[in-house]
Design a protein around this motif. Sequence first.
Motif, PDB file in Angstrom:
ATOM      1  N   GLU A 288       0.801  -1.221   0.000  1.00  0.00           N
ATOM      2  CA  GLU A 288       0.000   0.000   0.000  1.00  0.00           C
ATOM      3  C   GLU A 288       0.839   1.279   0.000  1.00  0.00           C
ATOM      4  N   TYR A 289       2.012   1.251   0.620  1.00  0.00           N
ATOM      5  CA  TYR A 289       2.797   2.459   0.881  1.00  0.00           C
ATOM      6  C   TYR A 289       4.129   2.418   0.127  1.00  0.00           C
ATOM      7  N   TRP A 290       4.397   3.466  -0.660  1.00  0.00           N
ATOM      8  CA  TRP A 290       5.624   3.583  -1.436  1.00  0.00           C
ATOM      9  C   TRP A 290       6.115   5.025  -1.397  1.00  0.00           C
ATOM     10  N   SER A 291       7.422   5.203  -1.416  1.00  0.00           N
ATOM     11  CA  SER A 291       7.974   6.542  -1.616  1.00  0.00           C
ATOM     12  C   SER A 291       8.124   6.801  -3.106  1.00  0.00           C
ATOM     13  N   ALA A 292       8.292   8.071  -3.469  1.00  0.00           N
ATOM     14  CA  ALA A 292       8.511   8.429  -4.870  1.00  0.00           C
ATOM     15  C   ALA A 292       9.797   7.804  -5.391  1.00  0.00           C
ATOM     16  N   TRP A 317      -0.774   5.023  -1.201  1.00  0.00           N
ATOM     17  CA  TRP A 317      -0.205   6.205  -0.549  1.00  0.00           C
ATOM     18  C   TRP A 317       1.255   6.448  -0.911  1.00  0.00           C
ATOM     19  N   GLN A 318       1.583   7.715  -1.158  1.00  0.00           N
ATOM     20  CA  GLN A 318       2.978   8.123  -1.272  1.00  0.00           C
ATOM     21  C   GLN A 318       3.533   8.422   0.126  1.00  0.00           C
ATOM     22  N   THR A 319       4.737   7.952   0.395  1.00  0.00           N
ATOM     23  CA  THR A 319       5.404   8.227   1.663  1.00  0.00           C
ATOM     24  C   THR A 319       6.696   9.004   1.403  1.00  0.00           C
ATOM     25  N   ARG A 320       7.336   9.442   2.473  1.00  0.00           N
ATOM     26  CA  ARG A 320       8.706   9.930   2.421  1.00  0.00           C
ATOM     27  C   ARG A 320       9.529   9.155   3.444  1.00  0.00           C
TER      28      ARG A 320
END
Length: 544
Positions: A288-292, A317-320
């Motif tokens: 579900e969660y990945w950074s750019a 969702w985009q994360t950092r």
Amino acid sequence: MSISETAGPSTTSRTRAKARHILDNYYIGPARDVNVLEIWGYTERFSYSPGDRVALHVSTTAETWDLEVGRDGASYQPILQEIGLPGVYQHTPTDCSVNGCNWAPSYEFVIPHDWKEGGYLVTFRADRDGDAVEEHHLFLLRRAENRPVAPYVLVCSTGTWMAYNCWGGSNHYEGITGPKGNAFSPVLSALRPWTRGFCKLPEGAPRAVPEMAHVPGGMVRYPYMEWAYSYGYSKKYASAGWASYERHFARWAEAHGYEFDFATQHDLEADPDLLNRHACAVFVGHDEYWSANMRSAVDRFTDAGGRIARFAGNFTWQTRIEDEGRRQVCYKYTATEDPLYGTDRQHLVTGAWEVAPVNWPGARTFGVNGLKGVYAGLGRCVGQGSGGFTVYRPGHWAFDGAHLGYGDQLGAASRIFGYEVDGLDYRMEDGLPFATGADGADPDVRILAMGLATNLEPDHGTWGETIYIGDADAAYKASVLFGEITPETLDRSTRGNGVIVSWSRGKGEVFTAGTCEWVMGLSRRDWQVEQVTRNVLDRFGTKR
């Protein structure tokens, strides 16, 4: 995804808010009481290579503790064992889930060069006065540099593991933060133990998608949460972690002779060229969660001729990733509170991929979109569905040898469709679904199979029950996609789908089965699901 968990009780179940609040405060973490026997531990990183030094940070109320490290492959193999290590009780900050435990190292070892790549289960055991306790941790071992590169790399979804890890108080869903002490944290630390159930589970632990469809007229049930409450596991165990997802695929692949390297999403963050060593990158379960940066690494790999096999769902969702991988940031539905919002870097705001200011639909990477899902088989969300995909293009190479025809169900017997799925905007023409491209997808994406999903869990007014999803997800989707919540936009936001797609991207190729539960088709030996999986791996296992 479970936006409803962060957004509060749904409008269809506000009278049940008190019961829901109690359920959502389930806590896994330190007792902070020396009279309670416990042991917990973590490592500083999610993955290592042969020759690396591993420091175990352990806190226990016992005088001594035992350690076992074993490779969790097709069969579990203990490799390192220590007995009678001195126990140290270490102070755990109340904000450990946000800022880390900061425990001192308790035991260190250097990974021998002959250890094989894979998942390594770390078991901590302690006893006192006839009582005993056992907890677990896990790290991934990368391939030794002197060994030939494997055709495939399994990239474990550590971004989602972090998001769901409730150990110590908070995750990206709920916790100890906020004015009422039960709000999600947009910032999480990697320097803490994994919650109970992420690394090891007993055989038969219930899945988020139950083995049988919901019975009409009966009270809605969530067997995995009931089991978690009964046995002291995190209710998030069925949503993320090695034990529920990647482990099933890794064991199946090894048993069937496929040679894999192992990595994490955080490795992609640190080493964007990691995938280039392999012919095929594989993602499974719940990612579900990945950074750019993680996502860009996948795009560059595919554009240059790499193959992507994704048997996973809920790309949302985009994360950092900050502090050299030790901290994960995701503001989610409160994306306007992200410090980058309104700046020249607001494309990195940690919100949903498909909406402003990110505006980078997941379909441009994997051929599918998260907000076009989401729920199937969870509670009453498509609770009476078949549990499988309806096949529309049986002549595609992915279905070779699977004995599937138009309209047949793939994976219904093993319940592979759910609990969260990824879909597309599509049109039906002469009985076949086609991607419209209206959601950012390439119209050349071929939809091979499809099932229905929803963002609304219907409430039939059964006395005494608690609706888990409600309509909060649909309300969020209406607000971000249509700008307002009205009866019309809410209705348009309730419907979704999950798809299997095939797509040529750049010089490479993408196959996505947009569902979290694909691994159950492998674990439950559904031969048709196994055949499709083999078809994809066999085609993608050689470089173009």
